[in-house]
Write a protein that holds these residues in place. Sequence first.
Motif, short mmCIF file in Angstrom:
data_model
loop_
_atom_site.label_atom_id
_atom_site.label_comp_id
_atom_site.label_asym_id
_atom_site.label_seq_id
_atom_site.Cartn_x
_atom_site.Cartn_y
_atom_site.Cartn_z
N ILE A 11 44.05 49.57 34.14
CA ILE A 11 43.63 47.93 34.62
C ILE A 11 44.96 47.59 35.58
O ILE A 11 44.84 47.07 36.50
N ASN A 12 46.09 47.65 35.05
CA ASN A 12 47.34 47.15 35.95
C ASN A 12 47.40 47.90 37.16
O ASN A 12 47.70 47.58 38.09
N LEU A 17 46.96 47.98 43.01
CA LEU A 17 46.43 48.36 44.19
C LEU A 17 45.70 47.52 45.03
O LEU A 17 45.84 47.07 46.30
N TYR A 18 45.21 46.56 44.43
CA TYR A 18 44.54 45.33 45.13
C TYR A 18 45.82 44.41 45.78
O TYR A 18 45.34 43.93 46.72
N SER A 41 41.14 39.38 40.98
CA SER A 41 42.24 38.96 39.90
C SER A 41 42.24 39.96 39.00
O SER A 41 41.38 40.66 38.92
N LEU A 42 43.27 39.71 38.12
CA LEU A 42 43.68 40.67 37.07
C LEU A 42 42.39 40.54 36.13
O LEU A 42 41.91 41.48 35.50
N THR A 46 39.66 43.42 35.04
CA THR A 46 39.65 43.82 33.44
C THR A 46 38.23 43.80 33.04
O THR A 46 37.74 44.55 32.41
N GLU A 47 37.54 42.51 33.51
CA GLU A 47 36.03 42.57 33.19
C GLU A 47 35.43 43.63 33.60
O GLU A 47 34.65 44.08 32.93
N CYS A 48 35.58 44.06 35.02
CA CYS A 48 34.82 45.20 35.44
C CYS A 48 35.26 46.52 34.77
O CYS A 48 34.13 47.44 34.54
N VAL A 49 36.14 46.67 34.48
CA VAL A 49 36.65 47.87 33.67
C VAL A 49 35.97 48.10 32.40
O VAL A 49 35.55 48.95 31.78
#
Length: 188
Positions: A11-12, A17-18, A41-42, A46-49
């Motif tokens: 995630i981080n 990268l973004y 956003s972070l 996180t939600e997508c992962v």
Amino acid sequence: MILHKAVASQINDIFSLYKVVVAGVAKTPVNLGWNKEVYPSLEWVTECVNKNEMLIFSDNENIIGACAVNYSVNEEYNQIDWKIKTPAEKISSIHAFCVHPDYWRHGTSSDFLKEVLDYCKKNGDAAIHLDVIDTNDKAMKLYVKAGFEEIDRIEMFYEVVRTRKFWMLDFLYFRAGNECSNSCRRQP
């Protein structure tokens, strides 16, 4: 380069990268309007992962590209006369497709996109719908070269960019030789 579904430990790195991509795009004439505090956003990464929707393109050590693939779209998508009529769960959407600036102009974006298209096809999708902000000519060229077709250009609202013009694009798998049944073709 290899396509993978992202895992929580990445995630981080994906968010980093973004941030690099947002900074790189800011040095170009393209006005995406992305803001890492709002999108991508972070929390969004996180939600997508966590939903198993984030795909990454890597060289086994470094994440070179990222995007989310799911079936979630803005309500304005329902107003488009898409070329295919099929259940929404058979039409993917690609969100926040990006490649690290060090890999721009090396064919990496095309390679990554091809892998994403293959991934969606293997998942049984009949098509992919997506939008491209109208200032992003390079993304538009990438998608058209890959076989996407411009269906419409509309004003659409996203919180991060407010109301802007977007090209609405689709990619139909039956155009690429994978015939879909009559039930998924455009209805007269």
